[in-house]
Design an enzyme around this catalytic site. Structure first.
Site, mmCIF file in Angstrom:
data_model
loop_
_atom_site.group_PDB
_atom_site.id
_atom_site.type_symbol
_atom_site.label_atom_id
_atom_site.label_comp_id
_atom_site.label_asym_id
_atom_site.label_seq_id
_atom_site.Cartn_x
_atom_site.Cartn_y
_atom_site.Cartn_z
ATOM 1 C CG HIS A 1 -1.673 -1.221 1.468
ATOM 2 N ND1 HIS A 1 -2.906 -1.500 0.947
ATOM 3 C CD2 HIS A 1 -1.314 -2.324 2.186
ATOM 4 C CE1 HIS A 1 -3.297 -2.705 1.329
ATOM 5 N NE2 HIS A 1 -2.336 -3.229 2.082
ATOM 6 C CB SER B 1 13.085 22.614 -15.092
ATOM 7 O OG SER B 1 12.387 23.833 -15.131
ATOM 8 C CE LYS C 1 11.715 19.346 -10.861
ATOM 9 N NZ LYS C 1 10.469 19.812 -11.507
ATOM 10 C CD GLU D 1 8.406 12.393 -15.484
ATOM 11 O OE1 GLU D 1 7.433 13.109 -15.236
ATOM 12 O OE2 GLU D 1 9.554 12.852 -15.669
#
Ligand code: ARG
Length: 459
Positions: free
Chosen positions: A156, A277, A283, A290
């Site tokens: 979980h 970024s 970043k 992704e």
């Protein structure tokens, strides 16, 4: 180009309809398989005395020339052609004259395309398997290196029990191993030649389908000509195997994305597989993972598309079936691209075992072991579970973890507790004591590593 089937028609095909009907802009991908199939067919025709040896030689060398010229870029696909099959036959006839017109004896585009896709998928699936082997190799190396690094195992997405990073990674090795097996299994069922089924009913010529199938490297021939030209099960099986590969890669990607976040910091991805970024200078984004996660959607979508195309089709061939190709090609290319980027992503990622260990120290992930401690001292597991639950609640309210809760407080909950409990619930011993086969204990992890290594060696 005049249509090979123009004889029956008084009018040319409408331009818009012609474009709509044409598949050469995507099925040209199968030129090599189409030529290979045609060479086998011409050879069989001559062996059976259906065409002369001389005609066969002319056809075969004509086809070899076409292959060579496509590969060198000398021969460009004519986008006016209806499909790759028509294109090659037409170029052949232009080059060798009327003999070229004999190639299509005892054949139809329906069995031709069915054989081409099988050959294409056999070639591509081999390549995909190789790429999965590479990935298993990368996972294996990291798992071996970090087989003792303790991290929290989750259920979980809540910290559950300590495991090692090696054990966790090996779970993915098992998935990818099954992926290879699944592909092999699908290929073995696909490995029968439909060539000779012709349009749907077979042929009046004395063909030798077995011989032709052997030339093309198939295990045998399809048993029913109607099924031979209308079956696309193998596409669906492989596309679902590709979907499962993507599902595995996507789950792995999700973890990589989480692990590389500041919240986890279990790994650091290499600069060469991350992006920055345009506005936030700090970043470092896990774009590759992704994108793999994102591209999973299109591979699932392609599977659904082909399933849906086929669901209402009467036997045998229907033009709807031309719609299988773009979906298949896209899935093959997507899976290959994802695998190609994933292996080096894993190879270059840097695990941060100290952070994993730190995370494992919080979250009471040794609570099960504390209950097991009481069980060993003679009480039933459910009763021990209840006592430990109360202790965890106490710790939570008073800022303790199980490892630093004083013995006097333990004793208040049960007089079975003793000083030896601390050693029993240390993270190291929690892992070491997981001796069951397949568990996170060192012997089991070693055994898993050896099995994966054997799998890689036997490829
Ligand atoms: N381009 C067609 C396809 O991909 C080839 C088979 C065409 N057969 C036919 N009878 N029109 O399905």
């Amino acid at each position: 180009m005049e249509k090979l089937w123009a004889g029956r028609f008084k009018k040319a095909l409408d331009k818009e309809a012609d474009d709509f009907n044409s598949s050469i802009h995507f099925d040209s991908k199968m030129y090599a398989q189409d030529i290979k199939g045609s060479i086998a067919h011409a050879t069989m025709l001559s062996v059976q005395g259906i065409i002369t040896d001389e005609d066969c030689k002319k056809i075969v060398s004509g086809l070899e020339g076409i292959l060579c010229d496509i590969e060198s870029g000398k021969l460009k696909f004519d986008m006016e052609a209806e499909d790759i099959h028509m294109f090659i036959e037409q170029v052949l006839t232009e080059r060798i004259g009327d003999t070229g017109k004999k190639l299509h004896t005892a054949r139809s585009r329906n069995d031709q395309v069915a054989v081409d896709i099988r050959l294409y998928l056999k070639d591509e699936t081999k390549e995909i398997e190789e790429l999965i082997y590479d990935l298993i190799g990368a996972v294996y190396e990291k798992a071996k290196e970090y087989k003792d690094a303790i991290m929290p195992g989750y259920t979980h997405l809540q910290r559950a029990q300590p495991v090692t990073f090696g054990h966790h990674l090996l779970a993915y090795a098992m998935m990818f191993k099954r992926d290879v097996e699944r592909l092999e299994d699908a290929v073995s069922r696909m490995n029968y030649s439909p060539l000779g089924s012709c349009a749907l009913a077979g042929t009046t010529y004395n063909t030798d389908r077995e011989y032709e199938a052997g030339l093309l490297g198939f295990k045998g021939i399809t048993q029913n000509s109607i099924d031979g030209v209308s079956d696309r099960d193998f596409c669906i099986e492989l596309m679902s195997a590709y979907s499962i590969i993507m599902m595995h890669l996507s789950r792995f990607s999700e973890e990589i994305i989480l692990w590389s976040s500041w919240e986890f910091k279990f790994i650091e991805l290499d600069d060469s597989f991350t992006t920055g970024s345009s506005i936030m200078p700090q970043k470092k984004n896990p774009d590759m993972a992704e994108l793999v996660r994102g591209k999973t959607g299109r591979v699932y979508g392609n599977l659904m598309a082909v399933l849906t195309v086929l669901k209402g089709l009467p036997l045998a061939y229907n033009k709807d079936m031309q719609e299988d190709k773009e979906a298949i090609f896209d899935s093959v290319e997507t899976v290959k691209k994802c695998l190609r980027v994933f292996s080096p992503l894993i190879e270059t990622m840097k695990p941060l075992p100290e952070n994993m260990y730190k995370a494992a120290q919080n979250g009471f992930i040794n609570a099960t072991d504390l209950a097991d401690y009481l069980v060993k001292k003679g009480i039933a597991f459910r009763a021990a579970y209840k006592i430990v639950g109360e202790i965890v609640a106490y710790c939570g309210e008073n800022g303790y973890v199980l490892d630093d809760l004083p013995i006097e407080i333990y004793k208040k909950h049960s007089d079975l507790f003793d000083g030896d409990l601390y050693e029993e619930i240390s993270l190291e011993s929690c892992v070491k004591k997981r001796v069951s086969a397949g568990g996170t204990g060192p012997e089991s992890v070693q055994c898993q590593l050896e099995n994966v290594k054997k799998f890689l060696k036997n490829k």
